[in-house]
Enzyme design. Structure first.
Site, PDB file in Angstrom:
ATOM      1  N   SER A 156       1.116  -1.437   0.045  1.00  0.00           N
ATOM      2  CA  SER A 156       0.184  -0.090   0.083  1.00  0.00           C
ATOM      3  C   SER A 156       0.690   1.184  -0.046  1.00  0.00           C
ATOM      4  O   SER A 156       1.925   1.034   0.545  1.00  0.00           O
ATOM      5  CB  SER A 156      -1.290   0.048   1.412  1.00  0.00           C
ATOM      6  OG  SER A 156      -1.363   1.334   1.553  1.00  0.00           O
ATOM      7  N   TYR A 169      -1.764  -0.611   9.736  1.00  0.00           N
ATOM      8  CA  TYR A 169      -1.999  -0.486   8.857  1.00  0.00           C
ATOM      9  C   TYR A 169      -0.820  -0.886   8.244  1.00  0.00           C
ATOM     10  O   TYR A 169      -0.373  -1.351   7.283  1.00  0.00           O
ATOM     11  CB  TYR A 169      -3.433  -0.441   7.606  1.00  0.00           C
ATOM     12  CG  TYR A 169      -3.299  -0.473   6.549  1.00  0.00           C
ATOM     13  CD1 TYR A 169      -4.214  -2.173   6.508  1.00  0.00           C
ATOM     14  CD2 TYR A 169      -3.070   0.268   5.558  1.00  0.00           C
ATOM     15  CE1 TYR A 169      -4.110  -2.541   5.001  1.00  0.00           C
ATOM     16  CE2 TYR A 169      -3.385  -0.375   4.324  1.00  0.00           C
ATOM     17  CZ  TYR A 169      -3.983  -1.269   3.726  1.00  0.00           C
ATOM     18  OH  TYR A 169      -4.398  -2.250   2.533  1.00  0.00           O
ATOM     19  N   LYS A 173       2.365  -2.938   6.021  1.00  0.00           N
ATOM     20  CA  LYS A 173       1.830  -2.486   4.626  1.00  0.00           C
ATOM     21  C   LYS A 173       4.075  -2.784   4.630  1.00  0.00           C
ATOM     22  O   LYS A 173       4.777  -2.798   3.252  1.00  0.00           O
ATOM     23  CB  LYS A 173       1.796  -2.109   3.301  1.00  0.00           C
ATOM     24  CG  LYS A 173      -0.297  -2.189   4.133  1.00  0.00           C
ATOM     25  CD  LYS A 173       0.112  -3.489   3.216  1.00  0.00           C
ATOM     26  CE  LYS A 173      -1.730  -3.883   3.161  1.00  0.00           C
ATOM     27  NZ  LYS A 173      -1.642  -5.695   2.679  1.00  0.00           N
TER      28      LYS A 173
END
Length: 264
Positions: A156, A169, A173
């Site tokens: 991401s 998150y 990533k």
């Protein structure tokens, strides 16, 4: 495009499709980005094994991808038994796993890092990173070590830039990007490993980032729209193709140009 047009397009594609003889395992592919990738691979003639937690959604995805072109294995990505079962079913059904796409992921928390529950952080890493390593290990042992292949990890833009309120998150990533580098080095020369770093893609998973204010969010994208699963499907299909045969250890940013605005 209407549902009827989509069905007609799919029928035309099936009629002219060539079977490559190659097989892909795509995790988290009952919908969203994972399903978009599975669609792209089936469209070019690959067969796919897709995973997901929801059996009904997985069944619908398999039916949509086409009889004989796909099978679905339900389970939780971080469950080692599920990882082993998915690889075993792929080998039993198709006899090979040329490609692995690590797409399964979770983002159950939204807020500042100072308030992040450490248990939730561990869950995010377990699902987003450790599971990807587990699937890579299983696939390596079952087929790719002796026969070669390619892996694509879905990272991401949050993993390569600060992203307020989705820090856990983003950390996971960033780890996925580094996992890509490690595996690319260790699995060479037979297996190529790359990753894709999308910006916001219009999926249920990312809905909280744009729903109710899509025009405002889109305004920051030079290409004037958010991503759709097909954008990532095309990128993944390329990285898994022979056309990308001299590419490994790279992270392809697919972001609608949003990074062009960095620093302005």
């Amino acid at each position: 495009m209407t549902a009827q047009q989509e069905q007609e397009q799919e029928q035309r594609g099936q009629a002219g499709r060539q079977d490559t003889g190659r097989v892909a395992l795509v995790t988290g592919a009952s919908r969203g980005i994972g399903y978009g990738i599975a669609q792209a691979l089936v469209a070019r003639g690959d067969r796919v094994v897709i995973t997901g937690r929801n059996e009904d959604a997985l069944k619908q995805a398999v039916e949509s991808l086409g009889a004989g072109r796909a099978i679905g294995i339900a389970g939780k990505a971080h469950d080692e038994a599920h990882q082993a079962a998915a690889v075993q079913h792929a080998m039993e059904e198709f006899g090979r796993i040329d490609y692995l796409v690590n797409n399964a992921g979770t983002n159950p928390v939204f807020g500042p890092m100072a308030e992040l529950d450490l248990g939730v952080a561990r869950k995010v890493f377990e699902t987003n990173v450790i599971s990807a390593l587990g699937f890579a290990q299983q696939t390596w042992r079952a087929w790719q070590k002796d026969h070669g292949g390619a892996i694509v990890n879905i990272a991401s833009v949050a993993g390569i830039s600060a992203s307020p309120f989705v820090g856990a998150y983003g950390m996971s990533k960033a780890a996925m990007v580094n996992l890509t580098l490690q595996l690319a080095h260790e699995f060479a020369p037979g297996v190529r490993v790359n990753s894709i770093a999308p910006a916001v893609v219009k999926t249920k998973f990312a809905a909280a980032l744009y729903e109710g204010r899509e025009e405002e969010v889109v305004a920051s994208y030079p290409l004037g729209r958010l991503g759709v699963p097909e954008d990532i499907g095309g990128a993944a299909a390329f990285l898994l193709s022979d056309d990308a045969g001299w590419i490994t250890g790279q992270t392809l940013v697919v972001d609608g140009g949003i990074f062009l605005n960095a620093g302005f």
